[in-house]
Design a protein around this motif. Structure first.
Motif, PDB file in Angstrom:
ATOM      1  N   MET A   1      37.778 -36.040  88.145  1.00 50.24           N
ATOM      2  CA  MET A   1      37.358 -34.659  87.980  1.00 50.24           C
ATOM      3  C   MET A   1      38.542 -33.763  88.341  1.00 50.24           C
ATOM      4  SD  MET A   1      34.080 -33.184  88.007  1.00 50.24           S
ATOM      5  CE  MET A   1      33.550 -31.557  87.866  1.00 50.24           C
ATOM      6  N   PRO A   2      38.918 -32.875  87.446  1.00 52.16           N
ATOM      7  CA  PRO A   2      40.050 -31.994  87.750  1.00 52.16           C
ATOM      8  C   PRO A   2      39.683 -30.985  88.827  1.00 52.16           C
ATOM      9  CG  PRO A   2      39.064 -31.398  85.651  1.00 52.16           C
ATOM     10  CD  PRO A   2      38.392 -32.654  86.112  1.00 52.16           C
ATOM     11  N   GLY A   3      40.693 -30.538  89.556  1.00 47.77           N
ATOM     12  CA  GLY A   3      40.484 -29.547  90.597  1.00 47.77           C
ATOM     13  C   GLY A   3      40.235 -28.161  90.007  1.00 47.77           C
ATOM     14  N   ARG A   4      39.779 -27.267  90.847  1.00 46.72           N
ATOM     15  CA  ARG A   4      39.459 -25.906  90.406  1.00 46.72           C
ATOM     16  C   ARG A   4      40.690 -25.191  89.852  1.00 46.72           C
ATOM     17  NH1 ARG A   4      37.264 -20.731  93.744  1.00 46.72           N
ATOM     18  NH2 ARG A   4      36.634 -19.612  91.902  1.00 46.72           N
ATOM     19  N   GLN A   5      41.823 -25.330  90.508  1.00 49.55           N
ATOM     20  CA  GLN A   5      43.043 -24.669  90.047  1.00 49.55           C
ATOM     21  C   GLN A   5      43.460 -25.191  88.667  1.00 49.55           C
ATOM     22  OE1 GLN A   5      44.435 -22.056  91.259  1.00 49.55           O
ATOM     23  NE2 GLN A   5      43.092 -21.966  93.024  1.00 49.55           N
ATOM     24  N   THR A   6      43.264 -26.469  88.424  1.00 48.83           N
ATOM     25  CA  THR A   6      43.600 -27.044  87.125  1.00 48.83           C
ATOM     26  C   THR A   6      42.732 -26.428  86.026  1.00 48.83           C
ATOM     27  OG1 THR A   6      44.233 -29.119  88.184  1.00 48.83           O
ATOM     28  CG2 THR A   6      43.769 -29.203  85.829  1.00 48.83           C
ATOM     29  N   VAL A   7      41.434 -26.349  86.292  1.00 45.81           N
ATOM     30  CA  VAL A   7      40.512 -25.774  85.308  1.00 45.81           C
ATOM     31  C   VAL A   7      40.856 -24.306  85.063  1.00 45.81           C
ATOM     32  CG1 VAL A   7      38.093 -25.192  84.836  1.00 45.81           C
ATOM     33  CG2 VAL A   7      38.676 -27.413  85.823  1.00 45.81           C
ATOM     34  N   LEU A   8      41.145 -23.559  86.119  1.00 45.68           N
ATOM     35  CA  LEU A   8      41.517 -22.152  85.949  1.00 45.68           C
ATOM     36  C   LEU A   8      42.799 -22.025  85.132  1.00 45.68           C
ATOM     37  CD1 LEU A   8      40.662 -20.714  89.487  1.00 45.68           C
ATOM     38  CD2 LEU A   8      39.380 -20.426  87.356  1.00 45.68           C
ATOM     39  N   GLY A   9      43.717 -22.950  85.320  1.00 46.53           N
ATOM     40  CA  GLY A   9      44.937 -22.959  84.517  1.00 46.53           C
ATOM     41  C   GLY A   9      44.635 -23.207  83.047  1.00 46.53           C
ATOM     42  N   TRP A  10      43.739 -24.132  82.761  1.00 51.52           N
ATOM     43  CA  TRP A  10      43.347 -24.409  81.375  1.00 51.52           C
ATOM     44  C   TRP A  10      42.695 -23.174  80.744  1.00 51.52           C
ATOM     45  CZ3 TRP A  10      40.592 -29.677  82.559  1.00 51.52           C
ATOM     46  CH2 TRP A  10      41.561 -30.654  82.802  1.00 51.52           C
ATOM     47  N   LEU A  11      41.857 -22.472  81.540  1.00 47.61           N
ATOM     48  CA  LEU A  11      41.205 -21.275  81.019  1.00 47.61           C
ATOM     49  C   LEU A  11      42.210 -20.164  80.723  1.00 47.61           C
ATOM     50  CD1 LEU A  11      38.050 -21.171  83.317  1.00 47.61           C
ATOM     51  CD2 LEU A  11      38.091 -21.629  80.852  1.00 47.61           C
ATOM     52  N   ALA A  12      43.251 -20.085  81.512  1.00 43.56           N
ATOM     53  CA  ALA A  12      44.259 -19.036  81.337  1.00 43.56           C
ATOM     54  C   ALA A  12      45.234 -19.347  80.203  1.00 43.56           C
ATOM     55  CB  ALA A  12      45.025 -18.841  82.644  1.00 43.56           C
ATOM     56  N   ASP A  13      45.335 -20.598  79.813  1.00 46.93           N
ATOM     57  CA  ASP A  13      46.283 -21.012  78.768  1.00 46.93           C
ATOM     58  C   ASP A  13      45.828 -20.480  77.408  1.00 46.93           C
ATOM     59  OD1 ASP A  13      48.086 -22.229  77.106  1.00 46.93           O
ATOM     60  OD2 ASP A  13      47.608 -24.285  77.726  1.00 46.93           O
ATOM     61  N   LYS A  14      46.684 -19.693  76.767  1.00 51.10           N
ATOM     62  CA  LYS A  14      46.338 -19.080  75.479  1.00 51.10           C
ATOM     63  C   LYS A  14      46.121 -20.110  74.377  1.00 51.10           C
ATOM     64  CE  LYS A  14      48.472 -14.660  76.294  1.00 51.10           C
ATOM     65  NZ  LYS A  14      49.531 -14.395  77.173  1.00 51.10           N
ATOM     66  N   ASP A  15      46.677 -21.291  74.523  1.00 48.66           N
ATOM     67  CA  ASP A  15      46.539 -22.333  73.508  1.00 48.66           C
ATOM     68  C   ASP A  15      45.270 -23.163  73.677  1.00 48.66           C
ATOM     69  OD1 ASP A  15      48.964 -21.558  72.407  1.00 48.66           O
ATOM     70  OD2 ASP A  15      50.108 -22.934  73.672  1.00 48.66           O
ATOM     71  N   ASN A  16      44.452 -22.844  74.666  1.00 48.23           N
ATOM     72  CA  ASN A  16      43.248 -23.628  74.968  1.00 48.23           C
ATOM     73  C   ASN A  16      41.962 -22.912  74.556  1.00 48.23           C
ATOM     74  OD1 ASN A  16      43.711 -26.179  75.901  1.00 48.23           O
ATOM     75  ND2 ASN A  16      44.038 -25.564  78.012  1.00 48.23           N
ATOM     76  N   GLU A  17      41.938 -22.303  73.386  1.00 52.55           N
ATOM     77  CA  GLU A  17      40.750 -21.572  72.923  1.00 52.55           C
ATOM     78  C   GLU A  17      39.526 -22.487  72.851  1.00 52.55           C
ATOM     79  OE1 GLU A  17      38.428 -18.483  72.064  1.00 52.55           O
ATOM     80  OE2 GLU A  17      40.553 -18.324  72.521  1.00 52.55           O
ATOM     81  N   GLY A  18      39.727 -23.709  72.374  1.00 55.30           N
ATOM     82  CA  GLY A  18      38.614 -24.654  72.284  1.00 55.30           C
ATOM     83  C   GLY A  18      38.027 -24.983  73.645  1.00 55.30           C
ATOM     84  N   PHE A  19      38.892 -25.136  74.644  1.00 49.05           N
ATOM     85  CA  PHE A  19      38.396 -25.418  75.993  1.00 49.05           C
ATOM     86  C   PHE A  19      37.607 -24.229  76.529  1.00 49.05           C
ATOM     87  CE2 PHE A  19      38.866 -25.210  80.621  1.00 49.05           C
ATOM     88  CZ  PHE A  19      38.248 -26.404  80.964  1.00 49.05           C
ATOM     89  N   ARG A  20      38.117 -23.014  76.314  1.00 45.68           N
ATOM     90  CA  ARG A  20      37.413 -21.820  76.791  1.00 45.68           C
ATOM     91  C   ARG A  20      36.035 -21.704  76.139  1.00 45.68           C
ATOM     92  NH1 ARG A  20      42.536 -19.628  76.608  1.00 45.68           N
ATOM     93  NH2 ARG A  20      42.194 -18.579  74.629  1.00 45.68           N
TER      94      ARG A  20
END
Length: 117
Positions: free
Chosen positions: A1-20
């Motif tokens: 399970m990824p940590g909270r900071q990792t998930v927040l980083g994925w959410l902030a990444d402009k290339d991760n629209e699908g994840f958001r």
């Protein structure tokens, strides 16, 4: 399970629209789950023991733990309103948002006041 900071980083990444998009869907599903749990908690009595200290000793009562269940329901309602505010939030906010136009009508010969922008 990824940590909270990792998930927040994925959410902030402009290339991760699908994840958001998937994350937003998961959060809305979580809000629906909490709403369903509210009904289950409210409909299921939980017997427990409450002990109150008195001057003459302790008073022990066995009954439904209504205060605890009420807290559980209110907490889930609050959290669901934060996860999915359009669905479970207070409807008052929708009434406060103005989406029309405002017309200023001059009622006498005095000039209308300047409106700040």
């Amino acid at each position: 399970m990824p940590g909270r900071q990792t998930v927040l980083g994925w959410l902030a990444d402009k290339d991760n629209e699908g994840f958001r998009t998937r994350y937003a869907y998961a959060r809305e599903a979580q809000a629906d789950l909490y709403a369903e749990e509210c009904i289950e908690i409210a409909d299921t009595p939980v017997l427990g023991t409450k002990t109150v200290s008195r001057e003459w000793g302790e008073e022990v009562t066995e009954a439904d733990m209504i205060e605890h269940r009420r807290l559980q329901v209110l907490t889930r309602q609050w959290y669901a309103s934060k996860l999915a505010p359009k669905k479970y939030g207070d409807k008052l906010q929708a009434d406060l948002n103005h989406s029309g136009t405002v017309q200023v009508v001059k009622l006498n010969n005095e000039p209308a006041p300047e409106m700040p922008e």
